[in-house]
Write an enzyme that holds these catalytic residues in place. Structure first.
Site, PDB file in Angstrom:
ATOM      1  N   GLU A  49       0.831  -1.207   0.000  1.00 14.89           N
ATOM      2  CA  GLU A  49       0.000   0.000   0.000  1.00 14.89           C
ATOM      3  C   GLU A  49       0.866   1.256   0.000  1.00 14.89           C
ATOM      4  OE1 GLU A  49      -2.937  -0.404  -0.747  1.00 14.89           O
ATOM      5  OE2 GLU A  49      -3.192  -2.522  -0.240  1.00 14.89           O
ATOM      6  N   HIS A  53       1.593   2.135  -3.535  1.00 18.91           N
ATOM      7  CA  HIS A  53       0.488   2.888  -4.127  1.00 18.91           C
ATOM      8  C   HIS A  53       0.555   4.358  -3.718  1.00 18.91           C
ATOM      9  CE1 HIS A  53      -1.658  -0.423  -5.878  1.00 18.91           C
ATOM     10  NE2 HIS A  53      -1.938  -1.005  -4.736  1.00 18.91           N
ATOM     11  N   HIS A  76       3.329   6.296  -5.293  1.00 19.82           N
ATOM     12  CA  HIS A  76       2.986   6.527  -6.695  1.00 19.82           C
ATOM     13  C   HIS A  76       2.065   7.751  -6.785  1.00 19.82           C
ATOM     14  CE1 HIS A  76       1.795   4.389 -10.723  1.00 19.82           C
ATOM     15  NE2 HIS A  76       2.290   5.588 -10.918  1.00 19.82           N
TER      16      HIS A  76
END
Length: 601
Positions: free
Chosen positions: A393, A396, A399
């Site tokens: 996570e 993510h 990103h």
């Protein structure tokens, strides 16, 4: 947190919760932003019939449209995050419901926008978007124009906008049923004389218990409750599939799969090649289950035996703070800015850390253009896989962090196809770090077995889920209605094909197909499989390469929505239109299985 008790949301310490003040300082501020949506939508609606008047009119309309959706994003994010922390809280449900109604109304009021913009003569709009003052909107407009053939008339777009809220009923009902109503029926499982609560989150912990009777009881108790509700769950999923098919047909796509892939410019061959390539490599997967059966000393391997660690008595207790530091060390090849930012967020207000009653199961990352890239966890210090979930996570969220910092609002959102690369990339680096620093052979074997299981779960299992979604949608598209018996039959066939002859299933093992939340976001799960394939290739490229390879990876993270995902991954150094990355990932899995086989022996 005491893993034997699950607190009420009100009893969770503030330091273990999200800091949502980066979105709104208070619920009162959220109310003001919610009230503002209608006015912003009216401002956009005032441009109806004027988008083609000239570049300045279009630019002003785009800025108004951007302002509307910036606010909507914040409103939806705040309410949605609160709702996931306690699915049964009426206040949060009301906030989410009111935000959805406001967004639905705004979508209706501005439904003219895409169709009117796409109707501007090509020569005009292609000239306008080359101007400097359109630079923040050029990518958005070009991507919209690509979908021109599937954008309907203003009246038809309005109708689709009007049904958007009712169209999500199946997904919302399933979420409440699974996380609240059914979740409250599981009861307890006795472990070492203590009755421990069985929930969506603790279920995995029970299946990792070395006592087979505990695993069996938890498994059967868990799936019995789903089976008792099979017709409701089947109807909900059928409703979701029918909605997908309806939207695809309404917009003129040849299939629901085509509709799902078109926006990201992903060829259908990528989806079908994934399934075909995995089918051609069932050998190592079957070998994995054979090793598991042998290692556990079982006469027959049951479905509740696939998660228990193959190596007993390995101390895997890892506190939350220790997990953060593991991420810091493991991700060091990405540089200090990356690790300092991520670890600061993990220890700061990015994360809602532990389980509480009513909280959504699993984990996710979800952020806005402004504010933190939030992470939901249900972290347990006794499950080392949760360290990998944290890293996943975190991938993510980083990103999202790089994307928002390097792109204007209208092009910052990257696709899920790309997102699963950044997350599983982090998982691979954590695995390499932990394996390198394993204290003894038992820990090394434990990690190999766990990594084999994780790759299998991400690559093989998600491909199986993707094949199931394809089959169910194709059944509806061919005129076959979905029912509980049919859905269970299709899913059982896939279970038997993927798991192979070593596995003995229970009569209700096929209920698994009716409890997967991701199925309500059609053709989503295949991206986990393509994502890990790309991630494994890029992790090797970055760790074995130099500054150029790392920069390529960061250019990918910074791309946001400025490119289509296949193009963005080419920038990073991998071509997903070729089956080669998937085959390479399957080869890596096979190598781990061979090493595991030798170690277990």
């Amino acid at each position: 947190m005491n893993s034997n008790t699950i607190p009420e949301r009100k009893d969770v310490p503030a330091g273990d919760k999200w800091d949502l003040t980066t979105i709104f300082k208070s619920d009162g501020d959220w109310e003001k932003a919610l009230a503002k949506i209608e006015g912003d939508a009216k401002s956009v609606a005032a441009f109806q019939g004027k988008l083609a008047a000239g570049p300045q009119d279009l630019l002003a309309a785009l800025k108004a449209y951007e302002g509307l959706w910036k606010n909507i994003e914040l409103v939806a994010e705040y309410a949605g995050l609160l709702k996931t922390t306690d699915e049964g809280d009426e206040k949060y449900a009301d906030m989410e419901g009111r935000s959805e109604m406001a967004i639905s109304k705004a979508s209706e009021m501005t439904s003219f926008f895409d169709s009117e913009l796409s109707a501007i003569p090509d020569a005009d709009i292609n000239s306008w978007i080359e101007r400097d003052d359109f630079k923040d909107y050029k990518v958005y407009v070009k991507k919209l124009l690509r979908q021109k053939e599937h954008i309907l008339s203003q009246k038809e777009e309005r109708i689709l906008a009007l049904q958007s809220e009712s169209g999500s009923t199946a997904e919302k009902t399933f979420s409440v049923a699974e996380n609240v109503d059914i979740n409250n029926l599981f009861g307890t499982v006795n472990v070492d004389g203590k009755d421990l609560p069985l929930t969506q989150t603790t279920w995995t912990q029970f299946l990792e218990n070395p006592d087979r009777s505990v695993r069996e009881k938890a498994y059967k108790q868990f799936y019995k409750n789903f089976e008792d509700h099979q017709n409701i769950l089947a109807n909900l999923y059928a409703g979701s599939v029918n909605q997908d098919v309806f939207i695809a047909r309404a917009r003129g796509y040849k299939s629901a799969l085509s509709a799902a892939l078109f926006g990201n410019k992903v060829p259908e061959s990528v989806y079908r090649n994934l399934i075909d390539t995995v089918h051609k490599n069932f050998g190592p997967l079957r070998k994995y289950y054979s090793i598991r059966k042998r290692a556990l000393g079982l006469k027959e391997l049951r479905h509740y035996d696939v998660y228990v660690p193959l190596v007993p008595n390995v101390d895997t207790k890892t506190s939350y703070d220790q997990a953060v530091e593991i991420c810091r060390e493991a991700l060091a090849p990405l540089g200090k800015e990356y690790t300092d930012t991520l670890c600061g967020g993990l220890k700061g207000g990015w994360v809602d850390r532990y389980e509480n009653k009513g909280k959504r199961s699993g984990a996710f990352s979800d952020g806005c253009y402004t504010g933190y890239p939030y992470i939901l966890l249900n972290y347990k210090d006794s499950i080392i896989r949760d360290v990998f979930v944290m890293a996943h996570e975190g991938g993510h969220s980083m990103h999202s962090w790089y994307s928002a910092k390097n792109n204007p609002f209208m092009q910052y959102n990257y696709t899920i196809f790309e997102a699963e690369v950044a997350s599983t990339f982090n998982e691979e680096l954590v695995f390499q770090y932990l394996l390198k620093n394993a204290k003894d052979e038992s820990m090394r074997t434990y990690l190999l077995a766990m990594r084999a299981g994780d790759i299998m779960a991400t690559l093989h299992r998600q491909t199986m889920f993707a094949e199931y979604e394809l089959k169910t949608h194709e059944l509806v598209e061919s005129g076959t209605p979905l029912s509980a018996p049919l859905l269970r039959k299709v899913y059982r066939g896939l279970l038997e094909e993927y798991f192979g002859p070593e596995m003995v299933f229970e009569d209700n093992s096929d209920m698994e197909g009716l409890r997967i939340p991701h199925f309500y976001s059609a053709f989503y799960v295949y991206k986990y499989a393509t994502g890990i394939s790309a991630a494994l290739a890029l992790a090797e490229r970055v760790t074995k390469g130099g500054e150029a390879e790392r920069n390529d990876y960061f250019n990918f993270l910074k791309s946001g929505g400025s490119r289509y995902p296949i193009e963005s991954l080419r920038v990073a150094g991998v071509d997903m239109e070729s089956p080669a990355p998937v085959q390479a990932a399957l080869d890596k899995f096979a190598a781990i299985i061979d090493e595991l086989d030798k170690t277990i022996k």
